[in-house]
Design an enzyme around this catalytic site. Structure first.
Site, short mmCIF file in Angstrom:
data_model
loop_
_atom_site.label_atom_id
_atom_site.label_comp_id
_atom_site.label_asym_id
_atom_site.label_seq_id
_atom_site.Cartn_x
_atom_site.Cartn_y
_atom_site.Cartn_z
N ASP B 281 -107.65 47.70 17.86
CA ASP B 281 -108.35 47.04 18.94
C ASP B 281 -109.77 46.78 18.49
O ASP B 281 -110.25 47.41 17.56
CB ASP B 281 -108.44 48.02 20.13
CG ASP B 281 -107.24 47.89 21.02
OD1 ASP B 281 -106.52 46.90 20.85
OD2 ASP B 281 -107.04 48.78 21.86
N ASP B 622 -104.85 51.03 24.41
CA ASP B 622 -105.25 51.87 25.53
C ASP B 622 -104.51 51.51 26.82
O ASP B 622 -104.30 52.37 27.64
CB ASP B 622 -106.77 51.81 25.74
CG ASP B 622 -107.31 50.41 25.61
OD1 ASP B 622 -106.53 49.47 25.82
OD2 ASP B 622 -108.51 50.26 25.31
N ASP B 626 -99.84 48.26 26.31
CA ASP B 626 -99.81 48.55 24.87
C ASP B 626 -98.71 49.53 24.53
O ASP B 626 -98.36 49.68 23.37
CB ASP B 626 -101.15 49.16 24.42
CG ASP B 626 -102.25 48.14 24.44
OD1 ASP B 626 -101.92 46.95 24.33
OD2 ASP B 626 -103.42 48.53 24.55
#
EC number: 7.2.2.19
Lengths: 350, 929
Positions: B281, B622, B626
C-alpha cells in the site's frame, strides 16, 4: 458450471444483494474461478479413465508408427523423466552427472574413505599397542566370578525318569563329552602335578608359556563316569558338575579355598537328604589359581566340584541353590543369578 | 499427531508391540522391554504433538489478545421500547437507532436520517465520509444512499434503520467468509519440511525394508528382524527435530514481534524471507499518512519545506515580506485547532480537529511561528466562509493585531487557479505588483511543477479592506457577500503531500539489493503515486516510464517501445481492460511497477498475476476488501494501526507500526531463519548415520549391539535438543539482504549436498569415531574385535553364562549385558562429543568459524554445556537405573572421541576453505549446502 455455482450461492443473498457493485463481483468471480478450476479438476479426474484409454490407443498407434512419444499421461511422463534421470542418452548423463563427473566424484570419495580407513587403522593400531595380550586392561566387569554347571542342555531344569534312559541319556553324553579334557591320561601327559593347598604362581615373562595343574577325571570318583558310566542318572542319584568362571589373575583369599555348598532353595530342606561332594573337600584347590589367560596358559583346565545328589525326594521338583562360600566371595547379586551361585531344579521321576 | 515422522514413529511403536506379542506367545515370561519402547515412542509422538499444538496456541493467543473484542451493543426499538442489546441478538426486521461514533450493528436500510455520514472505507476503500439518507438512489446496494453496512462507522448525525441482514449474511460477513473460503496454501517452509520428511522417511523405510530382507535371508528369526526394523526407524527419524523447528520459528517470531512484526502463523516467519514480490500500500505504509507542507512558492521562487517526521529544520528564507503575509494567511485562514490538553506533546504528535490539509497547515505554521492560537486570538475573526466544493476556496475576515491599522484583513485560500482568477496584483518581496503576463506565466510553471510532483497545491491571497468603506462596525454578511472577492493580492502557493516515511527509501533500496520487487498498489492518483514511488525509490531515479520516454523524445506514447521502459505506472482502468496474459507480461517485463487508482479488489488480480509468475508474494492491506488478497497472498500483512479486524484475521502477519521498513527487517529475519534451519537440520541429520551404522553392523557383522534404541532416543530428545535450538541464534554469515530471494524449486531447505555431506562425510566420521570408542571399551574389558565378530548369537543367549572372551575369561549373561550397556553409554558419549564438534562446524556454511567468531553466539555454548551436563547426569546420575541402559563410564572413555571431534572440525574448515577459494567450482557445487 459457473451458473450452477452461482445459483448454489444465490439463496444466501437477499433480493437486494443480487445487484452488486462491479468490483464486488470481481471478487466473487475470482473465487468462483478458483472453484471452477477445482471443479474442473474433479471433472478431469472423473474423465481420467477415458483419457487413459484414448491415450493407450494413441500410444499403440504411435508405437505402430514407430514414434513412442505419448503426451499427457503423467505417469508415463514421470517414468520417462525418471528414466532420463537414470540415463540421459543425449548428454550422456546418468543421475544428472556425466561419466567424467561420476568418475571424479567416485575418485574423491575413494580418497576420502581411504584416508578415513587409514585414520581408523592407525587408531585401532595404537589402541592395540596399549593392550596387553596376556592380561586384560580391566577385569572389573567380569568380577565377581560367575558359576556354571554341567551337564548343560539349555535349561536349568533337570527333568528325567529313571526308568526311561531316553530322558537322561543326553545328560550322560553331555557329561562324557565335557570330561574328555579331564581324562587322566591326557592330564598326566599335558599337565604337571603341583602341590595342593598353595597357589601355583609362575613368575617370569608374561609371554612365557605357563604350566597347568592336573585336574584328573578320577578326582571326581563316583561322578567321574569311570565306575558308573551313567553318572548316577540310572539310579536316580544324578551327578552335577560345578565350575567357577575363569578370570585372569583371580586368586581366592590365601589359605581359604572357595567351597561349594548346595541346599534346597525354597521349600522343605529335607527334600535333599544327602549330597556327596567330589573332591571331598567340596572346594576348588588353591593350586589351580591364578589363571594366566588362554594365550600362555594353554592347557589350563578349570577345577570342578561334583555334587552327587544321592538322596533327593523323587517325583517332585526340588529347587536347588549351590553357592560358593569363601572369603571375598559374593553370591547375592540381585540382578545376576549366576554370580557366586547357581540355581537349578531337580525333578526325578521313578 | 499424524503425518511425516509421526507415522513412522507410530509404525515403530506398533512394531514394538507386535514384537512383544510374538515373544509373549512363545514365552509368556518374556521381558517387557519392547512394550516399554513402544510406549516411549508413542509418548514421543504425543509429546511432540502437544508441544507443537501448544506453540501454535501460544501464538494464536497473542493474536487473540491483540484484537480485543468488545461486545458490540445496539440500540433497538422493540415493543415500542428502546432497549440496548448485544448486536448479535439483532434479527431481520429490528429497528435500530444509530448516532455519530457508533458502529453500525448490522446491514440496515435507513428509515430516517439527520445529517448522517458514514465511513465506508473498510468496505469500499473510499476514505471520504459518505452521507446517508433514506432516499433510494441506486440499484446497487453498495451505491445507494439508504443502506448502512455492518461494521462501518457512523461519523456524525443520527439515523434510524431497519435491519435487513445480520451476521454472515451481511456484506462484510460475506467478504469475510469468502476470505476464509480461500484455500490456505501451504507455506514455503511447510513444503520444505515436507520435502525433508519425505527424504528422511524414504531413507528410513527403504533401509528398513532392505535390512529386513537381509536379516530374513540371513536366517534371523522374524522377531529379530522386526526389532532391527524398529532400530533402523528410530535411528533414522530425528524425533526432536519438528519440535526444534517449532521452537526456532517461535523464537524468530518473538524477535520479529520486537521489531513490530507480529506473526500470527509461525510458518509465515520464513515465508517473508522467501518473498520475491512485495505489493505494498502507499498510504500509511510507505508514507506517514499525514499531509505535510512540502513546497512553497512565493517571490517567484520555489522553496522546499522539511517533510521529515518531526519538521525540525525549516531552512527556507523567512526574511521576505511576502512570507510574513503568507504566514498570516496560513494561520488565519484555517479552521483547524489543536485538541486541548496536549501542551506537553511535541507539535507533530498533537491531535488536531480539522481536515488533513488544514491540519498540515496548522502544524506547519505552529512549528515556524509558534503559538498559532495566540496569533488567531490577536486577529479576531469577524466573518468566515468555509471551504466547499463549488466555491473551491475558503475565506475569512479578521481584525489586525496592529492597533494603528484599523483595516480589516481578508484572507483566502483555495484551488490555485480559482485564487489567481480573483487576483489583480501579486506580492513580490513584500511589495504589491500588478499581476502581468509574465508573473502569471511564472505562477503556472510553478503550479505545474508542484502538481507534477504529485502534491496538492493551494493558492493564498489576501486583501486589506479599505477602512473608509469597511469601518470597524461594518457587519459582514457571508450569504450576500457584501465585501469584494476579486482584485485581491496573490501571495503565494503552498503544496502538500503525504510524505514518505524517512526509513522507507532505505528499506526499498535494501529490498532491491535483496532481489525483491516492490510494487506499489494504491487508490491514489497516478501522479501522486508516481511521485511517491520516485521519492522512495520504487521507481528509481534513472528509470523511465513509457510516458517519460515519450516526453523526452517528444513522440506520442503509442510510438514508444513498451519494453524500453523499466518502470510502469498502471491505473485501475487500464488494469481492468487487461487480459491475464497482458498482466503477466507487464509484471514480468517491468521491474518497477506502480498501480494507481486501483480498487482493493484489483489487488487480488495483481497478487494472482504475481503468483502465476512463480513469485512468493507478500501483500499489505488494511481494509475489509483487502482480506481476500491478504488470504490469497503467500503472506498477507495487515496494518496494526489502520487495519480492520477482517484484514488482521485474514493476514498471516500484522505490522504493529504500519511501517514498510518493518517488513524489510522481517524479510531479513525470515532469510536468516531459513539459513539457520538448514544448519539445524544438517546438525540433526548428521548423527543419524552414527545411530544407524551400529544396527547395520550388528545385523551383518554380528557384533554385540553398540547402541540401544532407548539410548538413541536420549540423544535425539536429550542432548541434541538445546544445541539445535541454539543454532537459531546464529548471526548471518554475510549480508543476506544482498542475495536473490531463494528459488522455490531450486533452493531447497534440504538439498543433495546437505544430505550427502551430513550422511556420508561427517556422519560417517562420527560413526567411525564412535566405533573406536566402542571397540576400546570392549577390548579393554577383554573382548577384542576379532572375538566380537559373529559373537552376537552366543552373546545374547540368556542361558550361556560362561561365554569365553579373548583372554579365556568366562562371562555370565548379566556381566555381558552390563558390558553391552557400558558400550551403549560409551557410544552415546562418543556421539555426544562429536556432536559438539558438529555443532561448532554448523555455525557457518561458507565462512571459517574464526571469521564468524567462536564466542559470538553465546547460546551455542549453553547448548554445548547442556549436552555435557545431560550426558554426565545420564551416566553418573542415572547409571544405576537398569531400565535406562546407562552405566557409569570410566572417565578416560569420555575423551577417546575427542581427536575425531577435532578431525571433524579440521575437515569442515578445509571444506569451507576450498569453497571460499574456488567459488563456483566443482567443490563449491558439490560441497556447499
Amino acid at each position: 458450471m459457473r451458473q450452477q455455482l452461482r445459483s448454489r450461492r444465490a439463496p444466501t443473498f437477499p433480493h437486494g444483494y443480487r445487484y452488486r457493485l462491479d468490483d464486488q463481483d470481481e471478487v466473487n468471480q475470482n473465487y468462483l474461478a478458483d472453484e471452477e478450476e477445482e471443479a474442473e479438476e474433479e471433472a478431469r479426474v472423473m474423465r481420467v479413465p477415458n483419457l487413459e484409454e484414448e491415450e493407450k490407443e494413441e500410444e499403440q498407434k504411435e508405437e505402430e508408427e514407430g514414434q513412442g512419444q505419448p503426451t499427457g499421461n503423467t505417469w508415463w511422463q514421470k517414468l520417462q523423466l525418471m528414466n532420463e534421470y537414470l540415463w540421459d542418452p543425449e548428454q550422456r548423463m546418468s543421475l544428472a552427472r556425466t561419466g567424467q563427473s561420476w568418475s571424479l566424484i567416485l575418485v574423491i570419495y575413494f580418497f576420502f574413505y581411504a584416508s578415513l580407513a587409514a585414520v581408523i587403522t592407525v587408531c585401532m593400531y595404537t589402541l592395540f599397542l596399549t593392550i596387553s595380550a596376556y592380561m586384560p586392561t580391566f577385569t572389573e566387569r567380569v568380577k565377581p566370578a560367575g558359576v556354571m554347571i554341567r551337564p548343560f542342555a539349555h535349561s536349568l531344569n533337570f527333568n528325567f525318569n529313571v526308568s526311561e534312559p531316553d530322558t537322561w541319556q543326553h545328560y550322560v553324553i553331555s557329561l562324557n563329552g565335557f570330561l574328555q579334557g579331564y581324562n587322566d591320561s591326557l592330564q598326566e601327559e599335558m599337565n604337571v602335578d603341583c602341590p595342593p593347598g598353595q597357589y601355583f604362581i609362575q613368575d617370569g615373562n608374561e609371554d612365557e608359556d605357563k604350566k597347568a595343574c592336573q585336574f584328573k577325571r578320577s578326582f571326581l570318583k563316583n561322578c567321574s563316569g569311570l565306575e558308573d558310566p551313567t553318572f548316577g542318572y540310572s539310579t536316580g542319584q544324578p551327578c552335577i558338575l560345578l565350575k567357577m568362571n575363569r578370570i585372569v589373575g583371580f586368586r581366592p583369599e590365601l589359605g581359604d579355598p572357595v567351597k561349594v555348598s548346595c541346599k534346597v532353595q525354597r521349600g522343605d530342606e529335607n527334600d535333599i537328604r544327602s549330597i556327596h561332594y567330589y573332591p571331598e573337600s567340596a572346594s576348588f584347590d588353591l593350586r589351580y589359581y591364578p589363571y594366566y589367560g588362554k594365550l600362555t596358559h594353554v592347557n589350563y583346565t578349570s577345577p570342578l566340584v561334583a555334587m552327587h545328589f544321592t538322596d533327593v525326594v523323587k517325583n517332585q521338583a526340588v529347587p536347588v541353590q549351590c553357592q560358593l562360600k569363601g572369603k571375598g566371595i559374593i553370591n547375592d547379586v540381585i540382578n545376576d543369578h549366576f554370580v557366586g551361585r547357581v540355581i537349578f531344579t531337580l525333578n526325578i521321576e521313578t | 499427531m499424524v503425518g511425516g515422522f509421526s507415522i513412522l514413529l507410530w509404525v515403530g511403536a506398533i512394531l514394538c508391540w507386535i514384537a512383544y506379542g510374538i515373544e509373549y506367545s512363545n514365552d509368556p515370561s518374556s521381558s517387557l522391554d519392547n512394550v516399554y519402547l513402544g510406549a516411549v515412542l508413542a509418548l514421543v509422538v504425543v509429546l511432540t504433538g502437544i508441544f507443537a499444538y501448544y506453540q501454535e496456541a501460544k501464538s494464536t493467543n497473542i493474536m487473540a489478545s491483540f484484537s480485543k473484542m468488545i461486545p458490540q451493543q445496539a440500540l433497538v426499538i422493540r415493543d415500542a421500547e428502546k432497549k440496548t442489546i448485544p448486536s448479535e441478538q439483532l434479527v431481520v426486521g429490528d429497528i435500530v437507532e444509530i448516532k455519530g461514533g457508533d458502529q453500525i450493528p448490522a446491514d440496515i436500510r435507513l428509515l430516517s436520517s439527520q445529517g448522517c455520514k458514514v465511513d465506508n472505507s473498510s468496505l469500499t476503500g473510499e476514505s471520504e465520509p459518505q452521507s446517508r439518507s433514506c432516499d433510494f438512489t441506486h440499484d446497487n446496494p453498495l451505491e445507494t444512499k439508504n443502506i448502512g453496512f455492518y461494521s462501518t462507522t457512523c461519523l456524525e448525525g443520527t439515523a434510524t434503520g431497519m435491519v435487513i441482514n445480520t451476521g454472515d449474511r451481511t456484506v462484510i460477513g460475506q467478504i469475510a467468509s469468502l476470505a476464509s473460503g480461500v484455500g490456505n496454501e501451504k507455506t514455503p517452509i511447510a513444503i520444505e519440511i515436507e520435502h525433508f520428511v519425505h527424504i528422511v522417511a524414504g531413507v528410513a523405510v527403504s533401509l528398513g525394508i532392505i535390512f529386513f530382507i537381509i536379516a530374513v535371508s540371513m536366517k534371523y528369526p522374524v522377531l529379530y528382524s522386526i526389532i532391527f526394523l524398529i532400530g533402523i526407524i528410530v535411528a533414522n527419524v530425528p524425533e526432536g527435530l519438528l519440535a526444534t523447528v517449532t521452537v526456532t520459528l517461535s523464537l524468530t517470531a518473538k524477535r520479529m514481534a520486537k521489531k513490530n512484526c507480529l506473526v500470527k502463523n509461525l510458518e509465515a516467519v520464513e515465508t517473508l524471507g522467501s518473498t520475491s514480490i512485495i505489493c505494498s500500500d502507499k498510504t500509511g505504509t510507505l508514507t506517514q499518512n499525514r499531509m505535510t507542507v512540502a513546497h512553497l512558492w512565493f517571490d517567484n521562487q520555489i522553496f522546499m519545506a522539511d517533510t521529515s517526521e518531526d519538521h525540525s529544520n525549516q531552512i527556507f528564507d523567512q526574511s521576505s515580506g511576502t512570507w510574513a503575509s503568507l504566514s498570516k494567511i496560513l494561520t488565519l485562514c484555517n479552521r483547524a485547532e489543536f485538541k486541548p490538553g496536549q501542551e506537553s506533546l511535541p507539535i507533530m504528535k498533537k491531535t488536531v480537529v480539522g481536515d488533513a490539509s488544514e491540519t498540515a497547515l496548522l502544524k506547519f505554521s505552529e512549528v515556524i511561528l509558534g503559538n498559532v492560537m495566540e496569533i488567531r486570538k490577536r486577529n479576531r475573526k469577524v466573518a468566515e466562509i468555509p471551504f466547499n466544493s463549488t466555491n473551491k476556496f475558503q475565506l475569512s475576515i479578521h481584525e489586525t493585531d496592529d492597533p494603528n491599522d484599523r483595516r480589516f484583513l481578508m484572507v483566502m485560500k483555495g484551488a490555485p487557479e480559482r485564487i489567481l482568477e480573483k487576483c489583480s496584483t501579486i506580492m513580490i518581496n513584500g511589495q504589491e505588483q500588478p499581476l502581468d503576463e509574465s508573473t502569471a506565466k511564472a505562477f503556472h510553471t510553478a503550479y505545474m511543477e508542484l502538481g507534477g510532483l504529485g502534491e496538492r497545491v493551494l493558492g493564498f491571497c489576501h486583501l486589506y479592506l479599505p477602512a473608509d468603506e469597511f469601518p470597524e462596525t461594518y457587519s459582514f454578511d457571508i450569504d450576500t457577500m457584501n465585501f469584494p472577492t476579486s482584485s485581491l493580492c496573490f501571495v503565494g502557493l503552498l503544496s502538500m503531500i503525504d510524505p514518505p516515511r524517512s526509513t522507507v527509501p532505505d528499506a526499498v533500496t535494501k529490498c532491491r539489493s535483496a532481489g525483491i520487487k516492490v510494487i506499489m498498489v494504491t487508490g491514489d492518483h497516478p501522479i501522486t503515486a508516481k511521485a511517491i514511488a520516485r521519492s522512495v525509490g520504487i521507481i528509481s531515479a534513472n528509470s523511465e516510464t513509457v510516458e517519460d520516454i515519450a516526453k523526452r523524445l517528444n513522440i506520442a506514447v503509442e510510438q514508444v517501445n513498451k519494453w524500453d521502459a523499466k518502470a510502469a505506472v498502471v491505473t485501475g482502468m487500464e488494469l481492468k481492460d487487461m487480459s491475464p496474459e497482458q498482466l503477466d507480461e507487464l509484471l514480468a517485463n517491468h521491474s518497477e511497477i506502480v498501480f494507481a487508482r486501483t480498487s482493493p479488489q484489483q489487488k487480488l488480480i495483481i497478487v494472482e498475476g504475481c503468483q502465476r509468475l512463480g513469485a512468493v508474494v507478500a501483500v499489505t492491506g488494511d481494509g475489509v476488501n483487502d482480506s481476500p488478497a491478504l488470504k490469497k497472498a503467500d503472506i498477507g500483512i495487515a496494518m496494526g494501526i489502520a487495519g480492520s479486524d477482517a484484514a488482521k484475521n485474514a493476514a498471516d502477519m500484522v505490522l504493529l507500526d504500519d511501517n514498510f521498513a518493518s517488513i524489510v527487517t522481517g524479510v531479513e529475519e525470515g532469510r536468516l531463519i531459513f539459513d539457520n534451519l538448514k544448519k539445524t537440520i544438517a546438525y540433526t541429520l548428521t548423527k543419524n548415520i552414527a545411530e544407524l551404522c551400529p544396527f547395520l553392523i550388528y545385523i551383518i557383522v554380528g557384533l554385540p549391539l553398540p547402541i540401544g534404541t532407548i539410548t538413541i532416543l536420549f540423544i535425539d530428545l536429550g542432548t541434541d535438543i538445546i544445541p539445535s535450538v541454539a543454532l537459531a541464534y546464529e548471526k548471518a554469515e554475510s549480508d543476506i539482504m544482498n542475495r536473490k530471494p531463494r528459488h522455490k524449486k531450486k533452493d531447497r531447505l534440504v538439498n543433495k549436498p546437505l544430505a550427502l555431506y551430513s550422511y556420508l562425510h561427517i556422519g560417517l566420521m562420527q560413526s567411525l569415531g564412535a566405533f573406536v570408542v566402542y571397540f576400546t571399551v570392549y577390548t579393554q574389558a577383554g573382548f577384542r574385535p576379532s572375538t566380537l565378530i559373529g559373537l552376537r548369537l552366543e552373546w545374547e543367549k540368556d542361558d550361556v553364562n560362561d561365554l569365553e572372551d579373548s583372554y579365556g575369561q568366562e562371562w555370565t549373561r548379566y556381566q555381558r549385558q552390563y558390558l553391552e550397556w557400558t558400550g551403549y553409554t560409551a557410544f552415546f558419549v562418543a556421539i555426544m562429543v562429536q556432536q559438539i564438534a558438529d555443532l561448532i562446524i554448523r555455525k557457518t556454511r561458507r565462512n571459517s568459524i574464526f571469521q564468524q567468531g567462536l564466542f559470538r553466539n553465546k547460546v551455542i555454548w549453553v547448548g554445548i554445556a547442556s549436552q555435557i551436563i545431560i550426558a554426565l547426569i545420564l551416566s553418573y546420575g542415572l547409571g544405576s537405573i537398569t531400565a535406562l541402559n546407562f552405566t557409569m563410564l570410566r572417565a578416560q572413555y569420555w575423551f577417546v572421541a575427542v581427536p575425531y571431534a577435532i578431525l571433524i572440525w579440521v575437515y569442515d574448515e578445509m571444506r569451507k576453505l576450498f569453497i571460499r577459494l574456488y567459488p563456483g567450482g566443482w567443490w563449491d557445487k558439490n560441497m556447499y549446502y
